[in-house]
Structure formats: structure tokens, C-alpha cells
Scaffold this motif. Sequence first.
Motif: not given
Length: 789
Positions: A87-111
Motif C-alpha cells: 500500500k502507498e502508506k507503507y514505507k520502505k525500510a532498512l530492517i535491523p538484523s537484531h531488534i532489542e525489546q521488540k513486540i511480536i504480534i503472532d496468531n499462534a494456533k498452538q497457543d
Amino acid sequence: MRKQIMKILVFLIMCLCFKYIATIRVYNGGYEDLYIVIQDNNEDSEFLLKRIQKIFTDSSKLLFTATKSHLYFGKIKVIVPKTWQHKEKYKKALIPSHIEQKIIIDNAKQDENGTPRVYGITSCGTGGSYMYLHSEKFILKTGQTSWGLHDNVIVHEFGHLRYGLYDEYPISHDNSQFYQYEGEWKPTRCTEDMQGEIGIGSDCTKSVACDYKNTGKKLNNNCNFCPHQNQDLEASLMGYQWIDALSKFCERSDPTTLKHVRHNRFGKSKHNKLCRSESTWEIMSNHRDFSVSYLLGIIAFSNTATVVQQLTNVTSDSVRDQLINSLPTVAYGGTCIGCGIERAIELASERIHSTTSSIVKLTFPIENNQGENTFVAVVVQSDYSGRLDINLTGPNDFSRTLITAEKTATVRIPDIAQPGDYEATVTMDTSGISLEYVVKSTPVSSDIIRVEAYMSASKIDFKTGELPIIYTEVTKEYSQVINANVTARVESYDGGKGCDESLYDNGLDPDDIRDDGIYSAYILPQCLGAGRINVKIFAKGQGGKVRIKSVTAGGQAPYQEEQLKEYNERFQRVRVMEDLYIENYEDPGLNDTVPPGRVSDVDIHNIVTKATLSGESRNFTISWTAPGDDKSIGRASEYIFRIADDFETLQDNFDNAELLDIGTLSFKPLNSGEKEALKIVVDAEKSYTSTVFFALKAVDEVGNTGKVSNILSIVVAKGYRAYGEAGSLETEDVDVKTAEEQNVMIYIILGSAAGVIVFSDYSRNQAFWCRNRRVPGYVIYFIISLNLN
């Protein structure tokens, strides 16, 4: 007033052309570079993005209030899956090789439960690795969740993630969550203004077994405290976050602090246990986010890169000048900027082991949901010009052979490797050749066992007496893995020293909580050396012995019900940790410099009350787990038992507290991990409404003394006399239950003046409550039939 509006910037992953570590920073009170990573198992959803924006905007306002207008969420970056439509509102990003203290949004079926939680917390005040939020069960759920309002839950979990705070409700329900104070059994809560019910089970059903005013006997272990959902209460967000009105953290336990925000340092909470009973606000106030300081290190690079200065907390002009003086003054060699960046990142390789032989056999398992891009790589480390043969065999008659004259050889398994056990046989022409090998396999799903490892500090000054601690967290998707076998190989870079340390999840120092999936160990002095230390973690499990623990949490109940599942596959994992740096190291030789570990589970095991001619005598059986001679290893030589009329004396001035009189009793510690018991006899003439505090230290054979244990409060009477005797753990609490749980049959005899007797069944649910009820016109008798089988 600072701006409280959080801005969401959504980035689309398009390329990975640069490597760097992303860390959260504070700018004018706002958190920036806080990353939310949406996992690939989430469908492309505009509604999900809107929910994230709303939840974290609301949470930002609450965080601003809770931190006394210091901090809020200023700029959050959301990384969406590559599979989502651009989508146009998405911006191209240089993604870090490691992200400290991130927040993960997961739709884990096993949980099945989707409990929000933080992983990677190693010690009080250090923060965690990442926060896990289930998209379907938490983010997309509107209104009240099972864990409270969304903003309450986010600020609660951010307290874990950023500030290294712990929960202020009871540690577990294996033991009583109540403590004695001022003539009553008090529930663990923060603050003491919190109102609720005390009873049996998750709904706190009334029971005589939970008579909190009777301190002459121990409360039943099934007794709970259920706080009222709706009450006008401000603190604490690290306690019962499902109470809607909460908006603050508990503050210093001091008479000058307002009672409605005053920390309860006596409660049996995980925070009190691991943070020396300091309040959450005290821990937060010492965090770097509330002060002006930062970490700075120096890397010099030319054709290669070297560390000139380790990461240093810049807290003064003198420290800043020292760093400036460390800067190179002469330029030389090439300009390998990438080398400098890579060295700063300290990306760890996944080398499994090294060995010296002419024939080496290694085995490794491939589990279900793992096996893509699997290979075995062998690297010859010493001078060798002969032939290198590698034969790899596995399930379903798989076999592959590679013969080469090179010093590096890689054997790959095509497609997806079948689950099962594999064996690689490496043959060389001569013996005495040093080689290293690595086995690597990419998971085909997130439902596999993962291992993360953390060090208590990256740099240790040996002269301070501080020992580095290794923490290893073993998980399967988002559940804890217990009964794993975890070891660490510790080696100095000069090759002078090397040893193996076993990591345990048994609750003994330095491990915090038993069976929580975090395995811990000290690195003892004989395993250390000067300069850089390399640590490799080996985690493995035998099928049928390992258990997977998941937790459920309810909005009305403060505790979590643990569910254990058997794991029937064998696994093996390796993690290479970031280098540890030791300053001012001195080889202790044969000298014993390590004290016994800290005892953290002193508790009341049983209480026996007896009437005396002059008043009342109470025998308190106190129990705890024995530490070792060197932390949790071996056997200590003696204990020091002390009592005091106030909490602070034992915590801050233990050696000046009164010694508990044990007469001629010779109390020799048991082996590390065994359960100890001591009987404390209290005689008094007056009513038991006062409080005395008890704590202990362990001592080894050369006089090294451990830290003060957790502090236990005991209700006594004024003018009491206390002394110690030999204790026993044989007397267990009687499991008193409610009438319904005991299968009580109750009949009511309705008797009239004419002598006619009428029998009537009475509802079991009502029977427990109506023992003293009278029905007009009748005399009521109760016949109770108990089925105790």
C-alpha cells in the motif's frame, strides 16, 4: 504538558541491504524506534493495524500517567509481513538484523490461551527480550479481555519488557500466598488498600480453612485472594492489572508515602523475591530512561576491526574524557566499514563443537516442523593437507558422502530433511587434527523448540566479587520447556582455561523460579580468565522426559493454572553467546572465594498451638531449601539465624540483629537442594497481635557468607520469648475443603411440638452457609454425612 499522541509508522519489508541493531531510545520523553513485528501467520488486515494503533495510543496515555508525566510512546514502527499487499502508506525500510525489546504480534494456533507475556527477563531492572501478544485472542478482541483492559495489560507487560519489573501477585499456588502480620494472615497484594474475598479455589468460596484471623494455624494451601473487579484503586499496575481503575505503580514502602500507593514489601510476590522488596517505582526510577546517561563503545577498523573500548555508561565528564582519550590518533590500513559494523554487532556463529581425532562420529536429531536447508559443515582448524571424508546417514536409508581435499566441507540434505536421528562420520588421514563442525537446519514452522541465552553482564570487574550468570530460556512456540538438559562450555580466548557448567531450572540461586523454562548458572572463578570469554550453550532433551508448560490466566483470578504436556521427540540446540569480558582477573588457585547461595524460599510449613498455664505457646515449623557451599554446588557448613522486630534491620543490617537462641542444637546444613526444617517456639501471655521477622544466611567452611534470605514475618505477642529447636517436615497440613468438595450430605430435622419428625434434604450449596440459620416454628438439627473417600 507533553504531547500524548502516539504516531504509528507502518513499514513494509522490501529488502535487507544493511545490518544494524535497533534499540529503543527516548526523545523528549517519547519512546522512539519501538518495533512491533507482525508475524507471517497473520492475514493481511487493515483492521489489525487500526487495532494496534488504538491499543498503543490508549496505552501511551496510561504510561504517561503511570510514569508521572515522564514517558510515553512517541514513535512506533510496525513491520508487516512480506506477503501482505503493498500500500502507498507503507514505507520502505532498512530492517535491523537484531531488534532489542521488540513486540511480536503472532496468531499462534498452538497457543490455546494466548496469554500476553514477556520473554528474556534475567534479573531485576534489566528488562526483557520481547513481548508476545496474540493477535486473535488479544489485539483483535474488543472490550475487556481475559487479562484486563488492553492499555492496562500493555503497560503491565511493558513494565516487564523495559524496566525489568516482576509481578506483584503471588509467585505460585504450590505454597500459601499469605503471610502473617499484625495478628492476621494477609494476602499478597500491592497496595494493602486493595479489597477482595478470601476463600477456596479460583472463585474464593468461603471456607473455615481460610480463617485469616486465626494465626494459630496455617491457612490451607488452596486458600486464595480474589480482588474485587470494580474498586476505586490506583496501584499497582504490576499487580492485579485486570482491575480497571489502576493507573499507577507502587511507590516506596515508607510512612511518608501515601497509603493508597505504598508498596507492600511483606507480600510473597515475585517482585519482592527478586527485587529485594523494593517498590516498582524505585526500580523504574533507577532506569536509564529516567536519567540522562547513555552507553558508548569504540570500534577501530581498517582491513579488520577491533574493540578499543567496551560499552561504557557515560555518567560523567571524566568517563567521557576517558573515552575520548581512547580514540585512535593515526589512520592506517583499509576502510572496511562493514568490518567495523559487523564487529560492533558481534553476530554469533552457530558452531556446535570442536574435537581432535582421526575419526569423529556425531549425531543430531531433526524434529517435526524443522528440516529445511539442513547441512553439516566441517572446518579443519589445524594444519592438514590430507583427505576429508564425510558420510551422513539418516531416516529412510538416507545416505550421502563427500570426499574432499579442502579444509572446509559441507554436506547438504536436499529438500526438507525427514524427522529422526542422523549420524555424520568424519574421517581424516591422521589423528590429532583439530576441527569444528556445525549442524544447521531452518524450521518450516514456528512450532519448534527454541533456545535463547543471556548474560547477566557483558563486562565483569573480578575485584568486586561479582560472578557472571548465564540464563537460558527454552521455549516451544510460546510455551516453556522444562526438564531439558542445558550445559554451557566456557572457554577463554587464549585457550588457557575451559570448563563445563550445568544450568538448572530448580529455583536455587541463581535460578529465580522453579520450572519456568529459564535455566541458570554462575560461571565460577576457576572457569574464568583475563579478557574475553567465549560461552556456548548446549540444550537437549530426551523424548518422553521433556514437558511443555502452557499457562492460562483469568481476569478474575490472580493465579495461573499450569498445564503440562509430554514432548516425545528428541532435540538438540546450540547457542553461541556474545563474548564476556573480565577485568582485573586474579586466579584464585586453591583458595575458596565463593560464598553459599542465597536462600529465597523461607516459609512457614506448619503451626501447632498449645495452651499453657501462663498463656499460649506456638510452634512454627520453618522450612527452606538448602543452598550449596559454592552458590548451589556442594554443602554449606552452617546457618546464621536472626530475628528482629522490624524488617529493615534484617535486610540492611543483618549482623546487628538478634541471634535466634537455639541452645545446644547443632544444626548442620543438608546437601544443596534438600529441604530443611527448624522449629521456632514462641511463648507469650498476651494475645498474638505483634510481628517479629526472621531471616538466615548460609556460611561455608572458610567463613564465606551468603546473602540474606527472604524475610519471613511471624505473628507474636508482646513480651514473647522465642527459641529454636530441631524441626520436622513430616506433619503436613490437613486438606480442609468446602462442604461441596467433601461430598457432604446434609439433612435437616424439622421437629414440632407434637413430636413428629420431618426429614428434609438441604441443598449442598446452601448447607455450608446455613449452619446457624433458624426457620420460624421449627427446631433445626443438622446431620452431616461425610464421604471422605
